[in-house]
Structure formats: structure tokens, C-alpha cells
Design a protein around this motif. Structure first.
Motif, PDB file in Angstrom:
ATOM      1  N   GLU A  28       0.841  -1.198   0.000  1.00 21.78           N
ATOM      2  CA  GLU A  28       0.000   0.000   0.000  1.00 21.78           C
ATOM      3  C   GLU A  28       0.878   1.251   0.000  1.00 21.78           C
ATOM      4  O   GLU A  28       0.636   2.189  -0.759  1.00 21.78           O
ATOM      5  CB  GLU A  28      -0.911  -0.002   1.230  1.00 21.78           C
ATOM      6  N   SER A  29       1.910   1.230   0.819  1.00 23.96           N
ATOM      7  CA  SER A  29       2.754   2.425   0.966  1.00 23.96           C
ATOM      8  C   SER A  29       3.499   2.784  -0.322  1.00 23.96           C
ATOM      9  O   SER A  29       3.787   3.949  -0.571  1.00 23.96           O
ATOM     10  CB  SER A  29       3.754   2.243   2.103  1.00 23.96           C
ATOM     11  N   GLY A  31       2.271   2.119  -3.268  1.00 28.08           N
ATOM     12  CA  GLY A  31       1.298   2.361  -4.329  1.00 28.08           C
ATOM     13  C   GLY A  31       1.010   1.178  -5.237  1.00 28.08           C
ATOM     14  O   GLY A  31       0.421   1.342  -6.307  1.00 28.08           O
ATOM     15  N   ARG A  34      -4.222   0.060  -3.951  1.00 24.74           N
ATOM     16  CA  ARG A  34      -4.912   1.273  -3.483  1.00 24.74           C
ATOM     17  C   ARG A  34      -4.987   1.235  -1.971  1.00 24.74           C
ATOM     18  O   ARG A  34      -5.110   0.148  -1.393  1.00 24.74           O
ATOM     19  CB  ARG A  34      -6.351   1.307  -4.023  1.00 24.74           C
ATOM     20  N   PRO A  35      -4.947   2.381  -1.319  1.00 23.05           N
ATOM     21  CA  PRO A  35      -5.112   2.412   0.142  1.00 23.05           C
ATOM     22  C   PRO A  35      -6.420   1.740   0.520  1.00 23.05           C
ATOM     23  O   PRO A  35      -7.456   2.018  -0.089  1.00 23.05           O
ATOM     24  CB  PRO A  35      -5.165   3.907   0.454  1.00 23.05           C
ATOM     25  N   ASP A  71       3.160  -4.308 -10.924  1.00 22.77           N
ATOM     26  CA  ASP A  71       2.350  -3.114 -11.091  1.00 22.77           C
ATOM     27  C   ASP A  71       1.789  -3.073 -12.513  1.00 22.77           C
ATOM     28  O   ASP A  71       0.601  -2.820 -12.726  1.00 22.77           O
ATOM     29  CB  ASP A  71       3.215  -1.877 -10.823  1.00 22.77           C
TER      30      ASP A  71
END
Lengths: 138, 138
Positions: A28-29, A31, A34-35, A71
Motif C-alpha cells: 500500500e505504501s 502504491g 490502493r489504500p 504493477d
DNA sequence: CCTTGACCTTCCCATGGTGGGAAGGTCCAT
DNA sequence: ATGGACCTTCCCACCATGGGAAGGTCAAGG
């Protein structure tokens, strides 16, 4: 029990996806994901969808893909109009990298095997392994 | 030119040993090598002996040994009463680790090869690679 | 003699994924 | 209401390597 997803906490998502809580926060941190949504008490809440994505990431990691590659794979996965060509290109490039790494490790192993094979491995100090490191292969 | 060792500076030692100046300083900082002697101007001075040791380290790195293993190999190298058994044990353990890593990478490569082979790699979105990451191998 | 440029010094930062652990907050069952 | 299991953020470490800044040293050439 509501097996899949458990209670939606990070611990449940970790157990259900095979990705540690620590790593989920890390992804998450940076990216990669998504948060996550948050509960009243500021706990992350994971949906089935989130867990599905984490499993995707886990499998991709197991195949040795780096986070940057994952990603891109995630983007393609989400894009229903993707050309499979793009996916294949990433896979092929990674495969080539794997093969190169394998070749390097095999070269090391082969050398080491030869040297170790010639080493008596007893009380005496003479040792072709150290000789090789000392002088280079003569 | 005084080929071997050059002028004794770190740059010359780096060129002569194949270990970068940066890494030489690092090895010194972590105690893998003894702190080098210093000149009036506080430059490190490397002897032939030092460079020989750096070459040893370089070759060991090329065989994939970690710094901790190299530390032990260096000790054994310097110890003329060593039992070659000890050297062989380190080499064998490292070889086993290499082989295990190779097997892991090969498993990844095999899976990836199969998936990529089945992927059309064209304009269409259908892709067995993403399918596998999505669902696990069904 | 003095400048120039190549080289040296130390120090901090980044990489890539992962784990450990501290200090403090939340939630649920007893 | 209390305890314990879990969550939060934040920092540190790993391993080996490279990049770069700020400043010191040295030798060659003007």
C-alpha cells in the motif's frame, strides 16, 4: 465461518491471501495497491476484491516478478481491452532474466562442484578451492 | 609501469583487483579486510599482499559466496594448519544453496514458459498468464 | 610558485523486498 | 472493567552495491 475474507481485517486478509500483514502495508505504501478502506477505529478493511488482488500479487511474486512488473501486470489485468501481447512481453522479459540468472548460478555451481570434488576434505591443509581463489584457475 | 599494485592508491588497488574503490572501503568498514595503512595525506596505501587478498575476495564473490562465508574462507586461507575439510564444508554448503536457488528459479521459469507459450500475444485480451495469476493454476 | 584537474577522504542516501520490534490504540469476551 | 489479541505508525536491519556532495591531496604544466 465467513471463510473467504474472514472479518476483513489485515490479519484475515493476510491469512486468506498468503501475503503477510507487513507486506500488505508495504504494498500500500509504495502504491502497488490502493489504500484500503478504514473502519471507525482506523483499521484497514479488506474486501473480497482486495484479497483477490493480493492473491494475484502473491502468485506473481512466487513466479519471481518484481513489484514494478507486478504493477504493470495488475494494470493489464484490470484493463479488459488489454492486448495480450503486452502481458506476454512482460512475461518473456522476465523469463529471459530468469534464464540468465539461472545460467550465472549454474556457472558458479559448476566451478564450485569441480573444485570441491578435487578437495580431499580431510585434516590436511592443501585445498584446490583455496588455490583457485588464490591464484585464479590455472 | 609498476604494473602490479600501481602506485598503491585505492584506485590502483581497485584496478588491479577488480574490486571497486567503494567496495574496498566497505569491506574495510565491515572488517572483512584489515584497515589499510595510510600515507601522510591520509590516503590508503595498498601493498601487493592487500591486492592479492582483494583478488581472493573478488573471485569468491564471483562464485557467489557471501561476505560472512568469505570471512571464514579468508581465515582458513591465512591459516596454514587448516583442515581442508573446513574449506570443503563451506563450499559444499554454498553449493547446496546455489543448487536450491537454481531449482527454484527453474521452477519459476518452467511455469512461465508454459504460460507464455499458451499466450497468443496478439491484440486480444485473453491471456493464460493473467488467468493463472488470477485463479491459480486450474 | 600557483593553478588545474585527477584523485582521495568521509558522510549520507537509495536500491528491493522482507522481517523485527516498540509505543500506543481498538475491539471483544469474559 | 480488565485482559489479551489484534490493529496502528514508525524506525531499524538485512546484503552488497552504487551515486553524489563537500572538502582535502597531489603532481604536472604554465
Amino acid at each position: 465461518m465467513a471463510q473467504p475474507g474472514g472479518d476483513g481485517t489485515i490479519g484475515a486478509a493476510a491469512a486468506a491471501s498468503g501475503v503477510s500483514a507487513k507486506m500488505i502495508r508495504y504494498y500500500e505504501s509504495v502504491g502497488l495497491i490502493r489504500p484500503a478502506a478504514r473502519s471507525d477505529g482506523n483499521y484497514r478493511r479488506f474486501t473480497e476484491r482486495d484479497i483477490h488482488e493480493l492473491r494475484f500479487i502473491r502468485r506473481a511474486r512466487d513466479l519471481g516478478f518484481g513489484l514494478a512488473e507486478i504493477d504493470r501486470l495488475l494494470s493489464l489485468w484490470r484493463d479488459r481491452t488489454r492486448p495480450s501481447r503486452d502481458v506476454k512481453a512482460i512475461a518473456d522479459a522476465h523469463l529471459a532474466a530468469l534464464e540468465q540468472r539461472i545460467a550465472e548460478l549454474q556457472a558458479m555451481a559448476a566451478t564450485l562442484r569441480t573444485l570441491a570434488h578435487c578437495c580431499a576434505g580431510d585434516d590436511r591443509p592443501d585445498c584446490p578451492i583455496l588455490d583457485d581463489l588464490d591464484r585464479g584457475q590455472p
